[in-house]
Write a protein that holds these residues in place. Structure first.
Motif, PDB file in Angstrom:
ATOM      1  N   ILE A 170     -65.256 -12.974 -16.342  1.00 56.19           N
ATOM      2  CA  ILE A 170     -65.402 -11.854 -15.400  1.00 56.19           C
ATOM      3  C   ILE A 170     -66.136 -10.694 -16.083  1.00 56.19           C
ATOM      4  O   ILE A 170     -67.075 -10.113 -15.542  1.00 56.19           O
ATOM      5  CB  ILE A 170     -64.014 -11.381 -14.898  1.00 56.19           C
ATOM      6  N   ASP A 171     -65.701 -10.381 -17.304  1.00 60.23           N
ATOM      7  CA  ASP A 171     -66.308  -9.268 -18.042  1.00 60.23           C
ATOM      8  C   ASP A 171     -67.810  -9.458 -18.205  1.00 60.23           C
ATOM      9  O   ASP A 171     -68.599  -8.557 -17.939  1.00 60.23           O
ATOM     10  CB  ASP A 171     -65.679  -9.153 -19.447  1.00 60.23           C
ATOM     11  N   HIS A 172     -68.188 -10.629 -18.652  1.00 60.35           N
ATOM     12  CA  HIS A 172     -69.616 -10.867 -18.905  1.00 60.35           C
ATOM     13  C   HIS A 172     -70.422 -10.829 -17.624  1.00 60.35           C
ATOM     14  O   HIS A 172     -71.549 -10.325 -17.604  1.00 60.35           O
ATOM     15  CB  HIS A 172     -69.805 -12.185 -19.665  1.00 60.35           C
ATOM     16  N   ALA A 173     -69.865 -11.348 -16.535  1.00 58.26           N
ATOM     17  CA  ALA A 173     -70.580 -11.312 -15.247  1.00 58.26           C
ATOM     18  C   ALA A 173     -70.812  -9.857 -14.837  1.00 58.26           C
ATOM     19  O   ALA A 173     -71.897  -9.496 -14.365  1.00 58.26           O
ATOM     20  CB  ALA A 173     -69.759 -12.053 -14.189  1.00 58.26           C
ATOM     21  N   ASN A 174     -69.807  -9.018 -15.065  1.00 59.04           N
ATOM     22  CA  ASN A 174     -69.913  -7.627 -14.632  1.00 59.04           C
ATOM     23  C   ASN A 174     -70.844  -6.796 -15.512  1.00 59.04           C
ATOM     24  O   ASN A 174     -71.363  -5.771 -15.072  1.00 59.04           O
ATOM     25  CB  ASN A 174     -68.524  -6.974 -14.621  1.00 59.04           C
ATOM     26  N   TYR A 314     -59.505 -11.134  -9.553  1.00 54.27           N
ATOM     27  CA  TYR A 314     -59.928  -9.880 -10.200  1.00 54.27           C
ATOM     28  C   TYR A 314     -61.452  -9.790 -10.335  1.00 54.27           C
ATOM     29  O   TYR A 314     -61.964  -8.955 -11.065  1.00 54.27           O
ATOM     30  CB  TYR A 314     -59.255  -9.754 -11.567  1.00 54.27           C
ATOM     31  N   SER A 315     -62.148 -10.683  -9.635  1.00 52.80           N
ATOM     32  CA  SER A 315     -63.603 -10.696  -9.743  1.00 52.80           C
ATOM     33  C   SER A 315     -64.204  -9.676  -8.780  1.00 52.80           C
ATOM     34  O   SER A 315     -63.522  -9.167  -7.897  1.00 52.80           O
ATOM     35  CB  SER A 315     -64.135 -12.084  -9.394  1.00 52.80           C
ATOM     36  N   ARG A 316     -65.483  -9.392  -8.977  1.00 54.34           N
ATOM     37  CA  ARG A 316     -66.199  -8.503  -8.053  1.00 54.34           C
ATOM     38  C   ARG A 316     -66.080  -9.077  -6.646  1.00 54.34           C
ATOM     39  O   ARG A 316     -66.183 -10.288  -6.438  1.00 54.34           O
ATOM     40  CB  ARG A 316     -67.679  -8.427  -8.440  1.00 54.34           C
ATOM     41  N   LEU A 320     -59.140  -6.357  -5.945  1.00 59.11           N
ATOM     42  CA  LEU A 320     -59.016  -5.501  -7.127  1.00 59.11           C
ATOM     43  C   LEU A 320     -59.965  -5.946  -8.238  1.00 59.11           C
ATOM     44  O   LEU A 320     -59.557  -6.595  -9.198  1.00 59.11           O
ATOM     45  CB  LEU A 320     -57.566  -5.499  -7.645  1.00 59.11           C
ATOM     46  N   PRO A 321     -61.240  -5.609  -8.098  1.00 58.54           N
ATOM     47  CA  PRO A 321     -62.171  -5.970  -9.181  1.00 58.54           C
ATOM     48  C   PRO A 321     -61.825  -5.184 -10.446  1.00 58.54           C
ATOM     49  O   PRO A 321     -61.591  -3.980 -10.381  1.00 58.54           O
ATOM     50  CB  PRO A 321     -63.541  -5.563  -8.640  1.00 58.54           C
ATOM     51  N   ILE A 322     -61.761  -5.895 -11.571  1.00 61.73           N
ATOM     52  CA  ILE A 322     -61.463  -5.233 -12.842  1.00 61.73           C
ATOM     53  C   ILE A 322     -62.722  -5.145 -13.691  1.00 61.73           C
ATOM     54  O   ILE A 322     -63.671  -5.916 -13.506  1.00 61.73           O
ATOM     55  CB  ILE A 322     -60.352  -5.976 -13.643  1.00 61.73           C
ATOM     56  N   ASN A 323     -62.706  -4.200 -14.603  1.00 64.69           N
ATOM     57  CA  ASN A 323     -63.747  -4.091 -15.642  1.00 64.69           C
ATOM     58  C   ASN A 323     -65.151  -4.228 -15.065  1.00 64.69           C
ATOM     59  O   ASN A 323     -65.933  -5.074 -15.512  1.00 64.69           O
ATOM     60  CB  ASN A 323     -63.513  -5.142 -16.727  1.00 64.69           C
ATOM     61  N   GLN A 358     -71.436  -0.962  -8.081  1.00 67.14           N
ATOM     62  CA  GLN A 358     -70.639  -0.106  -7.213  1.00 67.14           C
ATOM     63  C   GLN A 358     -69.633  -0.928  -6.398  1.00 67.14           C
ATOM     64  O   GLN A 358     -69.990  -1.925  -5.778  1.00 67.14           O
ATOM     65  CB  GLN A 358     -71.556   0.670  -6.253  1.00 67.14           C
ATOM     66  N   VAL A 359     -68.373  -0.494  -6.448  1.00 67.88           N
ATOM     67  CA  VAL A 359     -67.359  -1.041  -5.547  1.00 67.88           C
ATOM     68  C   VAL A 359     -67.432  -0.160  -4.302  1.00 67.88           C
ATOM     69  O   VAL A 359     -67.107   1.031  -4.361  1.00 67.88           O
ATOM     70  CB  VAL A 359     -65.951  -0.981  -6.180  1.00 67.88           C
ATOM     71  N   GLU A 360     -67.922  -0.745  -3.218  1.00 69.19           N
ATOM     72  CA  GLU A 360     -68.202   0.056  -2.015  1.00 69.19           C
ATOM     73  C   GLU A 360     -66.949   0.788  -1.538  1.00 69.19           C
ATOM     74  O   GLU A 360     -65.890   0.180  -1.389  1.00 69.19           O
ATOM     75  CB  GLU A 360     -68.751  -0.834  -0.888  1.00 69.19           C
TER      76      GLU A 360
END
Lengths: 386, 129, 347
Positions: A170-174, A314-316, A320-323, A358-360
């Protein structure tokens, strides 16, 4: 009792990278200038978050050093140290000083210079956050303690290798679209499970990297805010808690008590229900720490943190998207700066400046910054400024 | 370096930890206040020298000074009195180092200050066959 | 009379040995240095990277003290030629680890016989009534220069003995002993030198054989004992051949020496060599058995003892960690691991 509203007015960050050409002071000044840009008044105080400048740069007394470099000599300035939660802890001091009316504004700058040290020297510097006499004494690095914890987590609660890999993925994708991130490259779970062994069962990609960086935020109250708050985030609550010092001194090694208490306290002060958060910065210095943190904050049940991450919770695009800028694993973890990076990132989300990340409509955000293995946890909750 | 460790040599050599005079709970490393009942009446107590592995790791890059031992096993050992100890596991075949394995304490060189400084001795554990 | 006998006899109240976990087959040494074959012994015991004479002495002493049930030791003597510090006693570290402070502590050095002379001194202290009980240790992490003949046999290990007054708990009585010394330079290590030197064939006849034959024959002559009086005999064992040869010359049989002859499987543990052989004998001895113990230390000298096993031996059976079990709990290493452990790279 005087109690002001507190805002993050502006932020500044360096990239997290190998800053060969920049000193610890260069980094702190660059981030501070970013945060002070467009603010005509001097901040009332400078608080520096830093873990090991004495070892990493042979430099202490960072408060006055940074103040002088910024032309601000005269104002109070000092450093706050709480291992990897130095940044979050420095912020907490600034937040409380402004909140209780002691000062109108504070510049909080987190900075760490790690790359001037060889990798084993970094290990030694980080290990100083653990007991000299009973942890360093046996040769244990931070990775070792987390390796012990990871095995216990996996064996006791039936967590698999692939599940543990989910948070680094997840971190690397974000981080791909995060301009300040250290590693802007997506990875697969296989990259994690095939990376070199560090502290069995933890592998290289379970562990946050070494990097240099600085992040700064300018805290203001209503009187110092002067003008529109459209580009500000409000600090709604903040709490620091501690756990029994070392994992082997804890009744239950899998209970991140510091995070559990700090998260509960910060949300209570903020008056925000856990389900209302739009995004969360989790201190995943190691994959297992991310999973146990999510469990301590109540978003995942015991033993489910890594499983939930693998299931996409927890993904985009999830609730609840994290990091969202890559977390410790991919944005990077310049230890004393990390807590301030997290806050700057929450600010970017709540002021619609997060670009592709951006988390809309993000309404509330929280940051969780750990020192040690959940020995200290600093949690802060943010909302949009009214 | 050596004075810091000299001060607590009995803890290293003889596993002297703490016993709560109120509730009887025992701890290692020693503490100032009982983690179970909160009592401050704490006495030194020699720990049992046997226990079992709760969790372990095989560490490839230990702290500086431990390079010659790498890769090394570290474990959290639950002693027979319930106290938990962080320790190296030595002289044990790979297949024997596992969760639940019985271990006993031994004494080893823990830190060596170069060729001319002092040698600090301390406990390590060995898997019991 | 040259016999040393305390008016009040001292007894072994407890003993413990230590053999490290690692074994280097001598074929490995031959492979690296001589292109094949093997040494006189099959394997040698090698201390781990974090072991030294202090750690091994403490391990053996803990067992000995536990078996003895003695709470207060009036003396702690460590006989060794591999002190971790040139200046700073080994014995104080051992004493601290045992919780003993009101004690006479000293390190003794006499090449391979420092362990048995520690036993003689403690016997005297106990026999005179100066102390109730004391600890005598013979322990070494012996080192041979890489490629030198000594490297095949120079090994790590030894044993510890708690000696005290006779009584119900006594495992064996130290009846008497002799010592015989002369200025003989068969093996030595000068100050600041890492490895010892030796004169090859000179270490045999004028050194090992001359001194052991003198100490043992003096013992025989002055006590009236003869080889057949002894159930067991233990001789210093620098290699597998010398102890067999000296036993034969003195009139002992293979049957009498085989129990204490450990060199083929662990090598020469120097100051620990004859003490650990005695421990292996005590592991299987029965009340009434007589044991002849003869050490040899280069430089040179030999101590010979007459030891008689007592009823107390029976209480030790099944409770102590035997020398054989420590010899069996082992793993083979190659020459490179050995070099890493014993810090031989580039030295």
């Amino acid at each position: 009792m005087p109690r002001s509203k507190v805002y993050v007015k502006s932020v500044g960050m360096t990239t997290v990278a190998d800053h060969w050409n920049d000193s610890i002071l260069d980094l702190a000044v660059e981030a501070s200038r970013g945060a002070l840009k467009g603010h005509s008044k001097k901040p009332d105080q400078i608080i520096v978050g830093n873990m090991f400048s004495a070892v990493g740069a042979r430099q202490e007394h960072l408060g006055a050093l940074v103040a002088t470099a910024l032309g601000l000599a005269g104002i109070p300035a000092f450093k706050v140290e709480a291992a990897c939660s130095s940044g979050g802890s420095a912020f907490n001091v600034g937040f409380n000083l402004v909140k209780w009316g002691a000062i109108d504004s504070a510049l909080v700058v987190g900075v760490e210079k790690m790359r001037d040290l060889e990798p084993e020297e970094v290990s030694q510097a980080l290990a100083m956050a653990e007991s000299a006499e009973y942890t360093q004494f046996v040769g244990a690095t931070f990775a070792a303690l987390n390796g012990l914890l990871a095995r216990y987590y996996m064996e006791q609660l039936g967590v698999t290798r692939d599940e543990l890999s989910a948070i680094p993925v997840i971190d690397h994708a974000n981080a791909v679209a995060a301009p300040h991130a250290q590693f802007r490259k997506a990875i697969t779970p296989e990259v994690v499970s095939r990376s070199s062994m560090i502290a069995d069962p933890l592998r290289l990609f379970d562990c946050a990297p070494v990097g240099d960086g600085a992040a700064a935020v300018l805290l203001v109250n209503d009187s110092a805010a002067s003008g529109t708050k459209r580009k500000m985030a409000e600090v709604l609550g903040g709490k620091i808690s501690t756990n029994d010092f070392s994992i082997y001194e804890r009744e239950d090694m899998l209970d991140f008590k510091a995070t559990r208490l700090a998260f509960k306290g910060a949300l209570q002060e903020a008056g925000v229900a856990p389900g209302k958060l739009s995004t969360l910065e989790v201190h995943d210095a190691f994959s297992v720490v991310g999973a146990l943190s999510l469990e301590a904050m109540g978003y995942s049940k015991r033993g489910q943190g890594a499983k939930d991450a693998k299931a996409g919770r927890y993904s985009r695009g999830s609730d609840l998207p994290i990091n969202t800028f890559g977390g410790l694993k991919a944005r990077g973890h310049p230890v004393g700066a990390t807590g301030v990076y997290q806050i700057a990132e929450a600010y970017l989300q709540l002021t619609d400046q997060a670009g592709k990340n951006q988390v809309e409509g993000a309404k509330y955000a929280a940051t969780q910054n750990i020192g040690g293995v959940d020995t200290t946890s600093a949690v802060h909750v943010f909302g949009r400024a009214a | 370096m050596s004075i810091q460790y000299w001060r607590i040599r009995d803890r290293y050599y003889r596993l002297i930890g703490s016993r709560c005079a109120e509730c009887g709970a025992e701890f290692f490393p020693p503490l100032y206040r009982c983690r179970k009942c909160g009592s401050e009446s704490i006495k030194d107590k020699e720990m049992p020298r046997t226990g079992k592995i709760m969790t372990y790791t095989h560490l490839h890059e230990p702290l500086p000074g431990f390079e010659a031992q790498a890769p090394l096993y570290l474990a959290v050992v639950k002693l027979d009195n319930g106290a938990k100890v962080l320790t190296q596991i030595v002289d044990s075949p790979d297949e024997a180092v596992k969760t639940g394995a019985r271990v006993r304490a031994t004494i080893r060189r823990a830190l060596v200050d170069g060729d001319s400084g002092q040698i600090v001795y301390g406990f390590k554990f060995v898997v019991v066959n | 009379m040259h016999l040393m006998q305390s008016k009040n006899r001292a007894a072994i109240l407890g003993y413990g040995a230590y053999v490290p976990y690692y074994r280097l087959p001598t074929t490995e040494i031959a492979r690296v240095w001589k292109g094949g074959g093997s040494g006189p012994n099959i394997e040698k015991a090698v201390a781990g990277v974090d072991e030294d004479t202090v750690t091994m002495a403490i391990e053996a002493a803990r067992q000995a003290v536990k078996m003895s049930g003695v709470e207060s030791l009036g003396a702690v003597f460590v006989g060794t030629e591999s002190k971790p510090y040139a200046v700073k006693p080994t014995s104080t570290i051992v004493a601290q680890a045992l919780g003993q402070h009101h004690t006479l502590a000293a390190d003794l050095e006499f090449a391979c016989k420092a362990g048995t002379e520690a036993m003689q001194v403690i016997t005297g202290l106990v026999g005179s009534g100066m102390i109730e009980a004391g600890l005598a240790i013979g322990m070494d992490t012996a080192q041979g220069r890489p490629g030198d003949d000594l490297e095949y046999t120079a090994a790590s290990g030894g044993a510890a003995y708690v000696l005290g007054k006779m009584g119900k708990k006594a495992v064996a009585m130290i009846d008497c002993s002799t010592s015989f010394v002369s200025d003989t330079g068969d093996f030595w290590r000068r100050a600041h030198q890492r490895y010892p030197r030796h004169l090859s064939r000179f270490t045999g006849e004028p050194a090992y054989f001359y001194h052991i034959e003198n100490s043992v024959n003096t013992l025989f002559k002055e006590t009236g004992h003869k080889p057949s009086d002894f159930r067991y005999a233990v001789f210093h064992q620098p290699n597998p051949r010398f102890p067999v040869e000296v036993a034969t010359r003195l009139g002992f049989t293979m049957e009498q020496i085989k129990t204490g002859l450990l060199n083929p499987l662990i090598g020469n543990t120097y100051a620990g060599s004859s003490p650990i052989g005695l421990a292996a004998v005590l592991d299987e001895a029965k009340p009434g058995d007589k044991i002849l113990l003869a050490s040899f230390g280069s430089g040179a000298g030999s101590d010979a003892f007459c030891i008689e096993v007592l009823d107390g031996i029976t209480r030790t059976k099944g409770t102590n960690t035997t020398v054989r079990s420590m010899m069996e709990r082992s793993t083979k290493i190659d020459y490179s691991t050995y070099s890493k452990f014993r810090d031989k790279l580039g030295k």
